[in-house]
Design an enzyme around this catalytic site. Structure first.
Site, PDB file in Angstrom:
ATOM      1  N   TRP A 186      41.930  44.743  30.415  1.00  0.00           N
ATOM      2  CA  TRP A 186      43.055  46.046  30.540  1.00  0.00           C
ATOM      3  C   TRP A 186      42.929  45.899  32.177  1.00  0.00           C
ATOM      4  O   TRP A 186      41.429  45.864  33.289  1.00  0.00           O
ATOM      5  CB  TRP A 186      42.703  46.852  30.486  1.00  0.00           C
ATOM      6  CG  TRP A 186      43.237  47.152  28.940  1.00  0.00           C
ATOM      7  CD1 TRP A 186      42.174  46.969  27.584  1.00  0.00           C
ATOM      8  CD2 TRP A 186      44.361  46.694  28.103  1.00  0.00           C
ATOM      9  NE1 TRP A 186      42.661  46.815  26.520  1.00  0.00           N
ATOM     10  CE2 TRP A 186      44.469  47.269  26.676  1.00  0.00           C
ATOM     11  CE3 TRP A 186      45.732  46.828  28.741  1.00  0.00           C
ATOM     12  CZ2 TRP A 186      45.174  47.071  25.621  1.00  0.00           C
ATOM     13  CZ3 TRP A 186      47.040  46.460  27.759  1.00  0.00           C
ATOM     14  CH2 TRP A 186      46.592  46.239  26.274  1.00  0.00           C
ATOM     15  N   HIS A 197      42.343  50.599  31.467  1.00  0.00           N
ATOM     16  CA  HIS A 197      40.889  50.891  30.953  1.00  0.00           C
ATOM     17  C   HIS A 197      40.676  52.178  31.727  1.00  0.00           C
ATOM     18  O   HIS A 197      39.895  53.939  30.593  1.00  0.00           O
ATOM     19  CB  HIS A 197      39.837  50.448  32.111  1.00  0.00           C
ATOM     20  CG  HIS A 197      39.711  49.193  31.739  1.00  0.00           C
ATOM     21  ND1 HIS A 197      38.581  49.069  30.050  1.00  0.00           N
ATOM     22  CD2 HIS A 197      40.167  47.837  31.522  1.00  0.00           C
ATOM     23  CE1 HIS A 197      38.597  47.442  29.996  1.00  0.00           C
ATOM     24  NE2 HIS A 197      38.906  47.152  30.711  1.00  0.00           N
ATOM     25  N   ASP A 227      34.252  45.378  35.770  1.00  0.00           N
ATOM     26  CA  ASP A 227      34.848  44.651  35.999  1.00  0.00           C
ATOM     27  C   ASP A 227      35.411  44.053  37.962  1.00  0.00           C
ATOM     28  O   ASP A 227      35.522  43.432  38.631  1.00  0.00           O
ATOM     29  CB  ASP A 227      36.571  44.590  36.181  1.00  0.00           C
ATOM     30  CG  ASP A 227      36.897  44.250  35.022  1.00  0.00           C
ATOM     31  OD1 ASP A 227      36.567  43.320  34.713  1.00  0.00           O
ATOM     32  OD2 ASP A 227      38.045  44.254  35.030  1.00  0.00           O
ATOM     33  N   ARG A 276      31.378  41.106  39.672  1.00  0.00           N
ATOM     34  CA  ARG A 276      31.748  39.605  40.345  1.00  0.00           C
ATOM     35  C   ARG A 276      32.043  40.090  41.843  1.00  0.00           C
ATOM     36  O   ARG A 276      32.269  38.934  42.340  1.00  0.00           O
ATOM     37  CB  ARG A 276      33.137  38.907  39.767  1.00  0.00           C
ATOM     38  CG  ARG A 276      33.647  39.856  40.294  1.00  0.00           C
ATOM     39  CD  ARG A 276      35.016  39.582  38.591  1.00  0.00           C
ATOM     40  NE  ARG A 276      36.572  39.559  39.109  1.00  0.00           N
ATOM     41  CZ  ARG A 276      37.114  39.347  38.622  1.00  0.00           C
ATOM     42  NH1 ARG A 276      37.742  37.837  38.265  1.00  0.00           N
ATOM     43  NH2 ARG A 276      38.376  40.477  38.565  1.00  0.00           N
ATOM     44  N   HIS A 336      33.239  39.744  28.485  1.00  0.00           N
ATOM     45  CA  HIS A 336      34.832  40.701  28.308  1.00  0.00           C
ATOM     46  C   HIS A 336      35.754  40.543  27.794  1.00  0.00           C
ATOM     47  O   HIS A 336      36.541  40.250  27.193  1.00  0.00           O
ATOM     48  CB  HIS A 336      35.653  40.348  29.750  1.00  0.00           C
ATOM     49  CG  HIS A 336      34.684  41.240  30.547  1.00  0.00           C
ATOM     50  ND1 HIS A 336      35.227  42.037  31.136  1.00  0.00           N
ATOM     51  CD2 HIS A 336      33.702  41.120  31.638  1.00  0.00           C
ATOM     52  CE1 HIS A 336      34.232  41.995  32.186  1.00  0.00           C
ATOM     53  NE2 HIS A 336      33.064  41.306  32.057  1.00  0.00           N
ATOM     54  N   HIS A 338      33.615  49.843  28.365  1.00  0.00           N
ATOM     55  CA  HIS A 338      34.849  48.870  29.087  1.00  0.00           C
ATOM     56  C   HIS A 338      34.750  47.796  28.621  1.00  0.00           C
ATOM     57  O   HIS A 338      35.987  47.620  27.874  1.00  0.00           O
ATOM     58  CB  HIS A 338      33.927  48.087  30.545  1.00  0.00           C
ATOM     59  CG  HIS A 338      34.903  47.432  31.370  1.00  0.00           C
ATOM     60  ND1 HIS A 338      35.646  47.842  32.383  1.00  0.00           N
ATOM     61  CD2 HIS A 338      35.345  45.284  30.829  1.00  0.00           C
ATOM     62  CE1 HIS A 338      36.301  46.129  32.576  1.00  0.00           C
ATOM     63  NE2 HIS A 338      36.297  45.887  32.064  1.00  0.00           N
ATOM     64  N   ASP A 367      38.159  45.998  26.762  1.00  0.00           N
ATOM     65  CA  ASP A 367      38.869  44.989  26.633  1.00  0.00           C
ATOM     66  C   ASP A 367      38.823  44.312  25.228  1.00  0.00           C
ATOM     67  O   ASP A 367      39.339  43.209  25.135  1.00  0.00           O
ATOM     68  CB  ASP A 367      37.722  44.094  27.091  1.00  0.00           C
ATOM     69  CG  ASP A 367      37.596  43.722  28.904  1.00  0.00           C
ATOM     70  OD1 ASP A 367      38.507  44.277  29.455  1.00  0.00           O
ATOM     71  OD2 ASP A 367      36.868  43.627  28.983  1.00  0.00           O
ATOM     72  N   HIS A 396      42.893  39.171  24.729  1.00  0.00           N
ATOM     73  CA  HIS A 396      40.870  38.698  24.961  1.00  0.00           C
ATOM     74  C   HIS A 396      40.226  38.039  23.486  1.00  0.00           C
ATOM     75  O   HIS A 396      39.092  37.935  24.422  1.00  0.00           O
ATOM     76  CB  HIS A 396      40.278  40.391  25.217  1.00  0.00           C
ATOM     77  CG  HIS A 396      40.298  40.714  26.090  1.00  0.00           C
ATOM     78  ND1 HIS A 396      39.142  40.438  27.542  1.00  0.00           N
ATOM     79  CD2 HIS A 396      41.207  40.899  27.636  1.00  0.00           C
ATOM     80  CE1 HIS A 396      39.616  40.630  28.969  1.00  0.00           C
ATOM     81  NE2 HIS A 396      40.686  41.077  29.107  1.00  0.00           N
ATOM     82  N   HIS A 427      48.948  36.696  30.342  1.00  0.00           N
ATOM     83  CA  HIS A 427      47.573  38.026  30.636  1.00  0.00           C
ATOM     84  C   HIS A 427      47.620  38.472  31.714  1.00  0.00           C
ATOM     85  O   HIS A 427      47.229  39.893  31.320  1.00  0.00           O
ATOM     86  CB  HIS A 427      46.228  36.862  30.788  1.00  0.00           C
ATOM     87  CG  HIS A 427      44.991  37.429  30.563  1.00  0.00           C
ATOM     88  ND1 HIS A 427      43.642  37.189  29.318  1.00  0.00           N
ATOM     89  CD2 HIS A 427      44.501  38.880  30.579  1.00  0.00           C
ATOM     90  CE1 HIS A 427      42.961  38.348  29.814  1.00  0.00           C
ATOM     91  NE2 HIS A 427      43.375  38.543  30.167  1.00  0.00           N
ATOM     92  N   ASP A 462      47.720  43.032  31.085  1.00  0.00           N
ATOM     93  CA  ASP A 462      46.263  43.264  31.408  1.00  0.00           C
ATOM     94  C   ASP A 462      46.892  44.882  32.204  1.00  0.00           C
ATOM     95  O   ASP A 462      46.557  45.772  31.899  1.00  0.00           O
ATOM     96  CB  ASP A 462      46.089  43.060  32.103  1.00  0.00           C
ATOM     97  CG  ASP A 462      44.815  42.090  31.904  1.00  0.00           C
ATOM     98  OD1 ASP A 462      43.976  41.891  30.534  1.00  0.00           O
ATOM     99  OD2 ASP A 462      44.288  40.696  32.421  1.00  0.00           O
TER     100      ASP A 462
END
Length: 277
Positions: A23, A28, A67, A70, A86, A138, A142, A148, A172, A176
């Site tokens: 999302w 979220h 999220d 990374r 996730h 989170h 997800d 997902h 996707h 999201d």
């Protein structure tokens, strides 16, 4: 751990270019706000203490942290290690098979169970439990994003290209954030809109009953299998939005309720949060 607000800003800034993972920030935050409003007092006290340890004020403040890992050089290793957590790839059907779909617990179903256990273990440090809270908030969001629990071959529709609002995107990303963005509401107003619909009715449990997150994943997977979720002609039309957005919003409401129930279960007693160490 970096400040929560910096992480959220990074997530917004990179949304347009980064591969879709969950999302979006809006979704979220909505899940977190819906859950926070449904917490029992004992769990709320525990949550507030854990949030305070990270200088956060609400579940929504931490909802997107997983999220941002990374893209944070200081958290890159953790982001890489948790990247497979996730989502879950169902193989051949929507019946969850742990050995095939979640080898060694490396999927969103395994992640929810793993971090919920850490969160509820008061012998662990506040730092470990606060991080687990970040992940639980989170990952419960997800697993309710239907894609997902989608098809492995197109990476949960990350590779399924569509036209949305006159621009190229992928399916996707539409689920999201694109569907939700058509409301033109911020998180508090969107949460209020969904709350006006009243309590969400949870689907009946499915045997076996020992792994609720697996059932959540199965239910998400079955939405992906509905006719029309993958749009004819690869075009997201106004009719598509009107048909599919209520499904996305129901998933948000289910996620909020289930997150609150999970937090009540693992945190719902009157004992104080463990002493930091």
């Amino acid at each position: 751990m970096r400040l929560i607000h910096r992480g959220i800003l990074l997530c917004f800034a990179l949304l347009a270019t980064a591969p879709a993972l969950a999302w979006g920030p809006l979704g979220h935050r909505i899940v977190a706000d819906l859950a926070a409003a449904q917490l029992a007092p004992a769990a709320r006290a525990q949550v507030d203490a854990l949030l305070a340890s990270e200088h956060a004020q609400s579940l929504a403040d931490i909802a997107n942290w997983a999220d941002t890992l990374r893209d944070d050089p200081d958290q890159a290793a953790l982001g890489k290690a948790t990247a497979p957590l996730h989502y879950v790839n169902m193989h051949g059907s929507c019946d969850y098979k742990p050995a095939l779909d979640c080898h060694d617990g490396q999927c969103v179903v395994g992640a929810i169970n793993h971090y919920a256990a850490i969160l509820g273990n008061r012998s662990l440090s506040i730092a470990a439990r606060a991080q687990a809270l970040n992940f639980v908030v989170h990952f419960v969001g997800d697993v309710h994003q239907p894609l997902h629990a989608g098809y492995l071959q197109d990476r949960g529709a990350n590779d399924y290209q569509v036209q949305f609002d006159g621009q190229g995107s992928n399916l996707h990303r539409v689920w999201d954030s694109g569907l939700l963005s058509t409301r033109h509401l911020d998180a508090p107003d969107y949460t209020a809109l969904l709350q006006k619909q009243g309590p969400v009715a949870l689907p009946a449990p499915i045997a076996p009953l020992d792994n609720p997150p697996a059932q959540w994943a199965e239910q998400s997977c079955r939405i992906v299998m509905h006719d029309g979720v993958y749009p004819d002609g690869h075009v997201i039309s106004a009719a598509y939005i009107e048909r599919e957005r209520p499904l996305a919003e129901r998933q948000l409401r289910l996620a909020g309720k289930r997150l609150a129930d999970l937090l009540d279960r693992v945190l719902g007693d009157s004992r104080a949060v463990s002493t930091p160490r």
